[in-house]
Design a protein around this motif. Structure first.
Motif: not given
Length: 471
Positions: A160, A242, A286
């Motif tokens: 991420p 995510n 995210i």
């Protein structure tokens, strides 16, 4: 002479940043220096070009900085990060000190913590285990760097970190692009890190050099730390949520953002409105993952807040405030680089980079260009964004014409962003050395060696993709 001014501006920025000047202050100044002999006026360069580029970067990526900083702060102050790092150290032991530090850093980085927070959290653990294993302390910054700022930041699929998110805005890919190439690069990064640092450790120990320096005090056991198994939950949530929201494998049954959701904003004539949902869905995914995971982190770490060991409101406020400085630092470097590439004096260099793409292909051009931009800005994310804003569309067009997967392009350009990023004026490097209480003179040699080694990783990834066709 215009090209000369660009060179003066770049060198000046590096020198002043190296001496500790804030890039937020000096970047616009040297951007103007680069434009002195150009056809553009000084104030138009500052107010229209520089500030517009800074606003574009901030608008697009600030949510990641904001929610990432708050999540990282909650993980740190709630004791979750320390619990996880401590468990990794205890599992691997002193005999595998270097590997323990690298994997501990990688776990926290891949889990979504700010890379700067990971450095602060992992330093005391790394220092303690290096002291017990009698490994020279001067190797600690290089070890932390490879654990935080390499494979876990750009190579591992789904990470991420923003360096993996930026390409998705240009290619319409997801953070899980290029799984095969990413895993291949991860193996290379780990092999070079362990190979060089282990060799250096044994070599220095054979010469009689031990940990040295200031002896670190062994940390007392903190009874307010959560169980490491519970501490892992928010990190796993970041990854899982995510994946669900970004739907990297484009499953029909998977989650899909409403493709028409931006059309309602067209009448408002927003100058920075995204062209399509595909350009921003990775940011949305995210951001939601970090918000939900932050709530979980706050709940799991509540014992420290209830015991008044930490103040909850101060924790989240500090995280939010620190995100502003972080995004402005990177955005300033991006805006500076944007001015450089817009100057007529840069056009000959641009033509050379385009020629590389025409002759050697978009992948090689992407690697070379991204490294150059990263070196200019002293920032992996800033250099990556400039390179993509300058030639990203052309690379995508070339890739489509040559049958090259955009997923492969995404992963390789992301990996290339960290090729020569630890230049002396790199803000992350200066911060890391300060955390360790060491200087460039003491620890920079090993970082330089690893920088040279990892510069070749994206080229090996191109070779891997060319031979196997695996993206």
């Amino acid at each position: 002479m215009e090209t000369f001014c660009i060179g003066v501006a770049i060198v000046g920025l590096m020198m002043f940043a190296y001496r500790g000047w804030s890039i937020i202050l000096i970047a616009p100044f040297f951007a103007v220096v680069a434009a002195i002999l150009s056809e553009f006026g000084i104030m138009p360069i500052y107010s229209e070009l520089y500030m517009t580029r800074l606003a574009e970067y901030t608008k697009t990526y600030y949510p990641v900085f904001l929610f990432g900083a708050v999540f990282a702060r909650l993980m740190e102050k709630g004791g979750l990060a320390s619990a996880i790092a401590g468990k990794i150290m205890s599992l691997l032991g002193e005999q595998r000190a270097i590997l323990a530090v690298i994997l501990g850093c990688a776990a926290l980085t891949y889990g979504g913590l700010s890379v700067f927070v990971v450095a602060f959290v992992m330093y005391p653990f790394g220092a303690e285990i290096f002291r017990k294993a009698n490994i020279p302390k001067r190797l600690l910054p290089a070890t932390l760097w490879m654990g935080i700022f390499s494979f876990a930041m750009v190579a591992l699929p789904g990470t991420p970190q923003i360096q993996n998110i930026i390409p998705s805005s240009y290619f319409g890919t997801s953070t899980w692009a290029g799984v095969g190439i990413g895993l291949f690069a991860t193996i290379l990064f780990l092999a070079m890190s362990m190979g060089w640092l282990t060799f250096r450790s044994k070599s220095l120990q054979a010469k009689g050099e031990g940990y040295g320096g200031e002896v670190e005090q062994k940390q007392r056991k903190d009874r307010t730390l959560p169980d490491w198994k519970f501490a892992l939950i928010p990190l796993l949530m970041v990854i899982v949520i995510n994946i669900i929201l970004s739907n990297p494998f484009h499953l029909e049954a998977g989650f899909h953002w409403d493709e028409t959701s931006l059309e309602k904003f067209v009448p408002f004539k927003l100058t920075l409105l995204a062209a399509s949902v595909g350009k921003v869905q990775a940011i949305w995914s995210i951001s939601v993952a970090l918000i939900v995971s932050s709530i979980a982190a706050a709940w799991i770490g509540r014992k420290r807040y209830l015991s008044k060991k930490e103040n909850f409101l101060d924790t989240i406020n500090f995280g939010a405030a620190s995100s502003c400085a972080a995004v402005l630092n990177v955005a300033s470097g991006f805006a500076f680089g944007s001015v450089m590439v817009s100057m007529p004096g840069f056009f000959p260099i641009r033509e050379i980079l385009i020629d590389i793409g025409n002759s050697a292909g978009p992948l090689v051009s992407a690697v070379v260009t991204t490294n150059i931009m990263g070196g200019i800005t002293g920032s992996a994310s800033g250099g990556l964004t400039i390179a993509l804003s300058m030639l990203g569309e052309q690379w995508a067009t070339m890739a489509a014409a040559q049958g090259i997967s955009l997923d492969a392009l995404h992963r390789i350009v992301s990996i290339a962003a960290i090729g020569i990023d630890p230049v002396p004026h790199c803000g992350a490097l200066v911060t890391l050395l300060a955390i360790c209480g060491l200087t460039h003179k003491e620890s920079y040699f090993d970082i330089i060696v690893l920088m040279v080694l990892k510069f070749f990783v994206p080229f090996l990834c191109i070779l891997f993709y060319t031979i196997t066709g695996i993206a």
